[in-house]
Write a protein that holds these residues in place. Structure first.
Motif, PDB file in Angstrom:
ATOM      1  N   GLU A 159      43.125  53.879  40.132  1.00 17.92           N
ATOM      2  CA  GLU A 159      43.706  54.442  41.357  1.00 17.92           C
ATOM      3  C   GLU A 159      44.084  55.905  41.150  1.00 17.92           C
ATOM      4  O   GLU A 159      43.833  56.745  42.025  1.00 17.92           O
ATOM      5  CB  GLU A 159      44.932  53.644  41.794  1.00 17.92           C
ATOM      6  N   LYS A 174      40.865  57.958  40.954  1.00 18.53           N
ATOM      7  CA  LYS A 174      40.234  58.100  42.269  1.00 18.53           C
ATOM      8  C   LYS A 174      41.009  59.119  43.116  1.00 18.53           C
ATOM      9  O   LYS A 174      40.409  59.934  43.824  1.00 18.53           O
ATOM     10  CB  LYS A 174      40.140  56.755  42.980  1.00 18.53           C
ATOM     11  N   GLU A 204      39.228  62.489  44.512  1.00 21.90           N
ATOM     12  CA  GLU A 204      39.183  62.798  45.945  1.00 21.90           C
ATOM     13  C   GLU A 204      39.966  64.054  46.300  1.00 21.90           C
ATOM     14  O   GLU A 204      39.477  64.909  47.037  1.00 21.90           O
ATOM     15  CB  GLU A 204      39.689  61.601  46.754  1.00 21.90           C
ATOM     16  N   GLN A 261      30.714  64.669  40.638  1.00 17.35           N
ATOM     17  CA  GLN A 261      30.415  63.378  40.006  1.00 17.35           C
ATOM     18  C   GLN A 261      30.086  63.535  38.521  1.00 17.35           C
ATOM     19  O   GLN A 261      30.485  62.696  37.721  1.00 17.35           O
ATOM     20  CB  GLN A 261      29.287  62.655  40.731  1.00 17.35           C
ATOM     21  N   LEU A 317      38.790  48.577  42.154  1.00 16.24           N
ATOM     22  CA  LEU A 317      38.011  49.811  42.083  1.00 16.24           C
ATOM     23  C   LEU A 317      36.892  49.747  41.041  1.00 16.24           C
ATOM     24  O   LEU A 317      36.310  50.771  40.686  1.00 16.24           O
ATOM     25  CB  LEU A 317      38.928  51.005  41.806  1.00 16.24           C
ATOM     26  N   TYR A 318      36.597  48.531  40.585  1.00 15.65           N
ATOM     27  CA  TYR A 318      35.541  48.382  39.577  1.00 15.65           C
ATOM     28  C   TYR A 318      34.235  48.990  40.057  1.00 15.65           C
ATOM     29  O   TYR A 318      33.570  49.704  39.325  1.00 15.65           O
ATOM     30  CB  TYR A 318      35.327  46.911  39.210  1.00 15.65           C
ATOM     31  N   TRP A 319      33.807  48.738  41.244  1.00 13.53           N
ATOM     32  CA  TRP A 319      32.494  49.209  41.710  1.00 13.53           C
ATOM     33  C   TRP A 319      32.489  50.721  41.888  1.00 13.53           C
ATOM     34  O   TRP A 319      31.462  51.368  41.698  1.00 13.53           O
ATOM     35  CB  TRP A 319      32.057  48.464  42.970  1.00 13.53           C
ATOM     36  N   TRP A 320      33.620  51.305  42.237  1.00 13.30           N
ATOM     37  CA  TRP A 320      33.732  52.765  42.276  1.00 13.30           C
ATOM     38  C   TRP A 320      33.502  53.320  40.880  1.00 13.30           C
ATOM     39  O   TRP A 320      32.731  54.263  40.690  1.00 13.30           O
ATOM     40  CB  TRP A 320      35.114  53.171  42.812  1.00 13.30           C
ATOM     41  N   TRP A 321      34.173  52.729  39.879  1.00 20.40           N
ATOM     42  CA  TRP A 321      34.014  53.141  38.485  1.00 20.40           C
ATOM     43  C   TRP A 321      32.565  52.970  38.037  1.00 20.40           C
ATOM     44  O   TRP A 321      31.977  53.882  37.449  1.00 20.40           O
ATOM     45  CB  TRP A 321      34.959  52.320  37.605  1.00 20.40           C
ATOM     46  N   GLU A 331      29.812  52.808  39.745  1.00 15.76           N
ATOM     47  CA  GLU A 331      28.907  53.739  40.440  1.00 15.76           C
ATOM     48  C   GLU A 331      28.847  55.070  39.701  1.00 15.76           C
ATOM     49  O   GLU A 331      27.781  55.654  39.541  1.00 15.76           O
ATOM     50  CB  GLU A 331      29.390  53.954  41.878  1.00 15.76           C
ATOM     51  N   ILE A 332      29.993  55.521  39.244  1.00 15.75           N
ATOM     52  CA  ILE A 332      30.054  56.807  38.538  1.00 15.75           C
ATOM     53  C   ILE A 332      29.657  56.647  37.076  1.00 15.75           C
ATOM     54  O   ILE A 332      28.791  57.360  36.564  1.00 15.75           O
ATOM     55  CB  ILE A 332      31.459  57.429  38.648  1.00 15.75           C
TER      56      ILE A 332
END
Length: 189
Positions: free
Chosen positions: A139, A142, A146, A152, A176-180, A182-183
């Motif tokens: 969190e 992120k 942002e 990226q 937020l696993y999928w955010w992590w 993705e990057i």
């Protein structure tokens, strides 16, 4: 994440995770609240991260040095104060590690949030101190990404450094696993 607090206290793992990114100063400047850490965490638990040498061949222990951030008043180091905080610390320490317990005790009595990824600490704090807001490493990262519009490629470098330096790997149950992924993995998770 509800922002009903003005300071977030980092536990040892969260501090190590963020320090390992080598971007802690940038992160602290970007989040919308002050950042603190318990003296116990600084002196007893969050002692070092791992860094590769210039050739990338050998890992070396690098001491965590918050001195410059403390001097700039970007991170506040806090002690347990008063009998109520001491009692809360003892109570919480019977159910979780000391670093999370001292962080939780200070946060509870001063109206601060706690930044932790420790599942047990999160569960105990929700049960024993439901008014404490809890945030995670991801969190905070992120928020930084942002608010500072971190490119990226820089974000990925920070996540890779965090993985190497603090052995951080979020679980798939983390919101937020999928955010992590993705990057960090380029979306191949």
């Amino acid at each position: 994440m509800a922002q009903t607090f003005d300071l977030v206290l980092l536990d040892a793992s969260c501090l190590l995770n963020l320090y390992a990114t080598d971007r802690l100063r940038d992160i602290v400047l970007a989040v919308p609240y002050r950042v603190g850490v318990a003296y116990y965490v600084v002196k007893r638990e969050a002692l070092y991260v791992w860094r590769s040498d210039l050739a990338g061949a050998e890992e070396q222990r690098v001491p965590v040095d918050l001195g410059p951030l403390v001097e700039e008043c970007l991170i506040k180091v806090m002690h347990i104060e008063g009998q109520d905080e001491e009692w809360s610390f003892v109570d919480l320490a019977s159910m979780m590690d000391d670093g999370e317990a001292v962080t939780g005790a200070i946060a509870l009595h001063r109206g601060y949030a706690v930044a932790t990824d420790d599942r047990k600490a999160r569960r105990v704090l929700v049960e024993r101190a439901p008014l404490i807001s809890i945030v995670s490493t991801l969190e905070l990262l992120k928020l930084w990404a942002e608010s500072a519009q971190v490119p990226q490629c820089e974000m990925r470098a920070a996540l890779v450094a965090m993985r190497t330096g603090a052995s951080y790997l979020p679980g798939e149950r983390d919101p937020l696993y999928w955010w992590w992924a993705e990057i960090y993995e380029g979306g191949t998770a």
